[in-house]
Write an enzyme that holds these catalytic residues in place. Structure first.
Site, PDB file in Angstrom:
ATOM      1  N   ARG A  68     -10.127  10.984  28.598  1.00 33.22           N
ATOM      2  CA  ARG A  68      -9.386  11.710  29.616  1.00 33.22           C
ATOM      3  C   ARG A  68      -9.188  13.141  29.128  1.00 33.22           C
ATOM      4  NH1 ARG A  68      -4.590  11.064  29.977  1.00 33.22           N
ATOM      5  NH2 ARG A  68      -4.235   9.648  28.243  1.00 33.22           N
ATOM      6  N   TYR A 207     -16.053   9.434  32.849  1.00 33.99           N
ATOM      7  CA  TYR A 207     -15.411   8.565  31.860  1.00 33.99           C
ATOM      8  C   TYR A 207     -14.026   8.063  32.279  1.00 33.99           C
ATOM      9  CZ  TYR A 207     -15.002   6.626  27.156  1.00 33.99           C
ATOM     10  OH  TYR A 207     -14.915   5.766  26.085  1.00 33.99           O
ATOM     11  N   GLY A 208     -13.791   6.801  32.055  1.00 30.84           N
ATOM     12  CA  GLY A 208     -12.458   6.171  32.099  1.00 30.84           C
ATOM     13  C   GLY A 208     -11.510   6.712  33.141  1.00 30.84           C
ATOM     14  N   LYS A 216      -5.068   5.552  36.175  1.00 32.66           N
ATOM     15  CA  LYS A 216      -4.059   6.572  35.881  1.00 32.66           C
ATOM     16  C   LYS A 216      -3.781   7.449  37.097  1.00 32.66           C
ATOM     17  CE  LYS A 216      -4.030   5.269  31.506  1.00 32.66           C
ATOM     18  NZ  LYS A 216      -2.947   4.385  31.024  1.00 32.66           N
ATOM     19  N   HIS A 236       4.135   3.140  33.054  1.00 32.33           N
ATOM     20  CA  HIS A 236       3.061   2.968  32.064  1.00 32.33           C
ATOM     21  C   HIS A 236       3.495   1.882  31.084  1.00 32.33           C
ATOM     22  CE1 HIS A 236       0.362   5.055  28.829  1.00 32.33           C
ATOM     23  NE2 HIS A 236      -0.293   4.106  29.465  1.00 32.33           N
ATOM     24  N   SER A 258       0.300   6.385  23.227  1.00 32.28           N
ATOM     25  CA  SER A 258      -0.964   5.847  22.740  1.00 32.28           C
ATOM     26  C   SER A 258      -0.911   5.582  21.234  1.00 32.28           C
ATOM     27  CB  SER A 258      -2.100   6.806  23.070  1.00 32.28           C
ATOM     28  OG  SER A 258      -1.837   8.057  22.501  1.00 32.28           O
ATOM     29  N   CYS A 260       0.034   2.897  19.635  1.00 29.12           N
ATOM     30  CA  CYS A 260       1.142   2.067  19.151  1.00 29.12           C
ATOM     31  C   CYS A 260       0.832   0.572  19.280  1.00 29.12           C
ATOM     32  CB  CYS A 260       2.421   2.381  19.903  1.00 29.12           C
ATOM     33  SG  CYS A 260       3.128   3.993  19.499  1.00 29.12           S
ATOM     34  N   ASP A 283      -1.112  -2.410  30.685  1.00 25.64           N
ATOM     35  CA  ASP A 283      -1.062  -0.951  30.803  1.00 25.64           C
ATOM     36  C   ASP A 283      -0.122  -0.418  31.884  1.00 25.64           C
ATOM     37  OD1 ASP A 283      -1.925   1.587  29.879  1.00 25.64           O
ATOM     38  OD2 ASP A 283      -3.348   1.752  31.527  1.00 25.64           O
ATOM     39  N   ARG A 375     -14.428   2.028  24.441  1.00 24.35           N
ATOM     40  CA  ARG A 375     -13.646   1.126  25.295  1.00 24.35           C
ATOM     41  C   ARG A 375     -14.346  -0.184  25.606  1.00 24.35           C
ATOM     42  NH1 ARG A 375      -8.370   3.000  26.933  1.00 24.35           N
ATOM     43  NH2 ARG A 375      -8.289   5.021  25.921  1.00 24.35           N
ATOM     44  N   ASN A 504       6.265  -9.442  15.162  1.00 24.39           N
ATOM     45  CA  ASN A 504       7.113  -8.784  16.160  1.00 24.39           C
ATOM     46  C   ASN A 504       7.779  -9.802  17.090  1.00 24.39           C
ATOM     47  OD1 ASN A 504       6.375  -6.312  15.091  1.00 24.39           O
ATOM     48  ND2 ASN A 504       4.736  -5.968  16.581  1.00 24.39           N
TER      49      ASN A 504
HETATM   50  O1  TSX Z   1      -0.636  -2.955  17.220  1.00 23.12           O
HETATM   51  C1  TSX Z   1       0.065  -2.854  16.237  1.00 23.12           C
HETATM   52  N1  TSX Z   1       1.298  -3.466  16.220  1.00 23.12           N
HETATM   53  C2  TSX Z   1       1.806  -4.169  17.428  1.00 23.12           C
HETATM   54  C3  TSX Z   1       1.318  -5.530  17.489  1.00 23.12           C
HETATM   55  C4  TSX Z   1       1.775  -6.422  18.340  1.00 23.12           C
HETATM   56  N2  TSX Z   1      -0.389  -2.126  15.161  1.00 23.12           N
HETATM   57  C5  TSX Z   1      -1.662  -1.403  15.196  1.00 23.12           C
HETATM   58  C6  TSX Z   1      -1.391   0.001  15.700  1.00 23.12           C
HETATM   59  C7  TSX Z   1      -2.600   0.754  16.085  1.00 23.12           C
HETATM   60  C8  TSX Z   1      -3.062   0.465  17.465  1.00 23.12           C
HETATM   61  C9  TSX Z   1       0.390  -2.053  14.044  1.00 23.12           C
HETATM   62  N3  TSX Z   1       0.192  -1.414  12.894  1.00 23.12           N
HETATM   63  C10 TSX Z   1       1.631  -2.687  14.000  1.00 23.12           C
HETATM   64  C11 TSX Z   1       2.093  -3.445  15.093  1.00 23.12           C
HETATM   65  O2  TSX Z   1       3.172  -4.035  15.076  1.00 23.12           O
HETATM   66  N4  TSX Z   1       2.180  -2.422  12.775  1.00 23.12           N
HETATM   67  C12 TSX Z   1       1.289  -1.637  12.134  1.00 23.12           C
HETATM   68  C13 TSX Z   1       1.456  -1.075  10.768  1.00 23.12           C
HETATM   69  C14 TSX Z   1       0.974  -2.082   9.765  1.00 23.12           C
HETATM   70  C15 TSX Z   1      -0.372  -2.191   9.481  1.00 23.12           C
HETATM   71  C16 TSX Z   1      -0.788  -3.151   8.533  1.00 23.12           C
HETATM   72  C17 TSX Z   1       0.131  -3.947   7.905  1.00 23.12           C
HETATM   73  C18 TSX Z   1       1.476  -3.841   8.190  1.00 23.12           C
HETATM   74  C19 TSX Z   1       1.884  -2.900   9.132  1.00 23.12           C
HETATM   75  N5  TSX Z   1      -0.176  -4.907   6.927  1.00 23.12           N
HETATM   76  C20 TSX Z   1      -1.347  -5.164   6.331  1.00 23.12           C
HETATM   77  O3  TSX Z   1      -2.300  -4.501   6.600  1.00 23.12           O
HETATM   78  C21 TSX Z   1      -1.402  -6.311   5.418  1.00 23.12           C
HETATM   79 MN    MN Z   2      -2.342   3.580  29.080  1.00 23.63          MN
END
Ligand code: TSX
Ligand code: MN
Length: 593
Positions: A68, A207-208, A216, A236, A258, A260, A283, A375, A504
């Protein structure tokens, strides 16, 4: 039955764009297969190994058309102030003149496809219809995965109003000219919204989110304008269903900037025994009040258009299982046995593949095999944990709304807002540290209110006001509780304090308890956090010092946080609601008490 608006839209587009042919999409499997076959012949698609990935294809875009483009995205409201400080604005008459000259003859030598589509289950009172006209068969097959598309939509359209979207890749063909695999305009790109007219015009990119106008452009930017007018919400957000070991079920919506892991949360595999998470959407979330005064949500989409790199059996097994067939991949690597690969899919990369630019690639290459914004496009129905109510026209009742961001410090693992208005302030305060995947420097804090920064179709200050107004449209007990989470806090040595992913579910379980009045929580100046022992940490070996740090609320850092917010909110001027100012003042007072 005829539709005068549709007939005129098609006729006007035809006269303006001068395509060689017009094809009204019926949405059938035969149509889909014929278009895929045609795109294999033209070099746009590569068929993947049918034994490994049946009925699936790879597309490679050009280097210049990979994401985008927010700089070329416009909200053309009559008055600039109504687009607000977070959107690009251009005078609508001026922009319309510009677009008319760009679209003139832009489909010469190509087929103009007419795509009637529904955002949301057909017949749902929360759903809306759009029609996209495009000269890209890639867009047609993508829209067939991402929306309910074709004849069934025409059948219910009758004389209902729809949102028109005109899209051209901006690459007309001269008679006898050979097409390229990924046509697009080399320089001129415009993604334009006319909020008062509820129109979308997109030129130059294939694209997308630039080209699949239901997502969007319609479901967020135009729909946010409609929602404000009509008293509903276009957000969103992912939507998930969560069931406790006793079999009680609740629905939660969640907004994140984005990078997360929104799709990962939507398809979470809980580590807490006996808990189950199911996906309604990953999304976009449209919410309307139901007859009982609660907010009911639908996923307006029918597929997932997710970032491939980083998706693995470890990070998101349900996403990978969704992609096992009938999927479209864009800008990923192609293995020697004609399957897909991307960074993070496996810990051991293949010894050879063809990268997203069509070049030979080995683990020694300096380039990435897949573009960071590569993607997958896959039908939601194929998700192993798709919720049984995901197509319920009434939507699902929302018990909690989560905001979150990527913050290496300051922000605790979870806190709950004191009430709706405070929750709106919390949503408005959403921010995230940039990663390599996003443009700009790494680790810089970017404010992204409600994760809607690039997606709000009107003045963001007015959008805050709309959220506040929604809170007054029902009784407080019917409103979802509002939370803020941060999976990304780091310790002094830069290590992650929280393992994230399936763990989580422990945070979701606390939200579940709070929304059932089964956890008392603990008040802090920023909100309510779990009381001692309320976060179930059984069987995870979280070091006690990590737990302490995850929930530490440093008053000095939070005063700086509030100061940063005060500065940010200045951009909204007199469109910043008094209630948001009051919430900020309240936070500052609690921090100084
Ligand atoms: O998606 C993620 N989540 C949500 C999951 C439901 N990610 C990936 C983010 C990029 C898109 C995460 N990265 C999350 C998370 O809760 N936490 C982290 C950070 C993290 C990465 C690796 C480890 C611990 C925390 N541990 C090891 O690699 C062993
Ligand atoms: Mn989105």
């Amino acid at each position: 039955m005829g539709n005068a608006q549709l007939d005129k839209f098609i006729q006007d587009a035809k006269e303006l764009c001068q395509p060689s042919r017009v094809h009204i999409c019926d949405g059938s499997q035969e149509e889909y297969e014929a278009l895929c076959k045609q795109m294999v012949a033209s070099g746009t698609l590569t068929e993947l190994n049918p034994k490994k990935r049946p009925n699936s294809f790879l597309a490679r875009s050009t280097k210049e058309d990979v994401a985008r483009i927010e700089g070329c995205t416009y909200i053309c409201s009559e008055k600039q102030i109504d687009a607000g400080p977070t959107n690009n604005w251009c005078d609508p008459a001026e922009m319309r003149a510009k677009l008319l000259s760009l679209f003139k003859g832009s489909m010469r030598g190509r087929t103009m496809y007419v795509i009637p589509y529904s955002m949301g289950p057909l017949g749902s009172k929360i759903a809306h219809i759009g029609v996209e006209i495009t000269d890209s068969p890639y867009v047609v097959v993508s829209m067939r995965i991402m929306t309910r598309m074709g004849k069934e939509v025409l059948d219910v359209l009758n004389n209902e109003r729809f949102v028109p979207g005109l899209h051209s890749v901006g690459a007309p063909l001269q008679p006898g000219e050979k097409d390229v695999p990924w046509p697009c305009h080399p320089k001129e790109k415009y993604i334009v919204h006319f909020p008062e007219k509820r129109e979308i015009w997109s030129f130059g990119s294939g694209y997308g989110g630039n080209a699949l106008l239901g997502k969007k452009c319609f479901a967020l930017r135009i729909a946010s304008v409609m929602a404000r007018e009509q008293g509903w919400m276009a957000e969103h957000m992912l939507i998930l269903g969560i069931t406790n070991p006793q079999g009680e079920k609740k629905y939660i919506a969640a907004a994140f900037p984005s990078a997360c892991g929104k799709t990962n949360l939507a398809m979470l595999t809980p580590t807490l025994p006996g808990w189950k998470v199911e996906t309604v959407g990953d999304d976009i979330c449209w919410m309307k009040f139901g007859p009982d005064g609660r907010l009911y949500a639908i996923n307006p989409e029918a597929g997932f258009f997710g970032v491939a790199p980083g998706t693995s059996m470890q990070s998101n097994p349900n996403a990978l299982l969704t992609l096992k067939e009938n999927s479209l991949f864009t800008n990923v690597g192609l293995t020697d046995d004609k399957d897909v690969w991307w960074e993070g899919l496996t810990s051991q990369p293949p010894s050879h593949l063809i990268d997203w630019l069509g070049q030979d690639w080995t683990p020694n290459s300096n380039e990435k095999a897949a573009h960071p914004n590569a993607r997958f496009t896959a039908p939601a129905a194929q998700c192993p944990v798709i919720d049984r109510a995901w197509q319920d026209p009434r939507g699902v009742p929302i018990s909690a709304i989560i905001f979150g961001g990527r913050r290496s410090s300051v922000v605790p693992l979870i806190y709950e807002s004191f009430d709706w208005n405070h929750g709106v302030f919390v949503g408005a305060s959403t921010s995230s540290e940039t990663t390599a995947a996003a443009s700009g420097e790494m680790g810089k804090l970017r404010h992204d209110p409600f994760a809607m920064l690039p997606f709000c179709g009107y003045n963001m200050g007015d959008y805050f006001a709309h959220w506040l107004k929604i809170g007054g449209m029902t009784t407080p007990d019917k409103l979802p509780k509002i939370y803020y989470v941060n999976w990304f806090r780091k310790g002094k040595n830069g290590e992650w304090l929280w393992p994230g992913f399936g763990e989580n579910s422990r945070v979701l379980a606390w939200i579940f308890a709070r929304t059932s009045n089964r956890a008392k929580g603990q008040k802090t100046p920023i909100g309510i956090i779990p009381a001692e022992g309320e976060l179930n940490l059984e069987g995870m070996n979280l070091p006690p010092e990590n737990l302490k740090e995850l929930f530490s609320i440093d008053l000095k850092s939070w005063r700086e946080e509030a100061e940063g917010l005060r500065k940010y909110f200045e951009i909204f001027g007199d469109r910043l609601p008094e209630k948001i100012k009051a919430e900020l003042k309240g936070l500052e007072e609690r921090l100084n008490a």
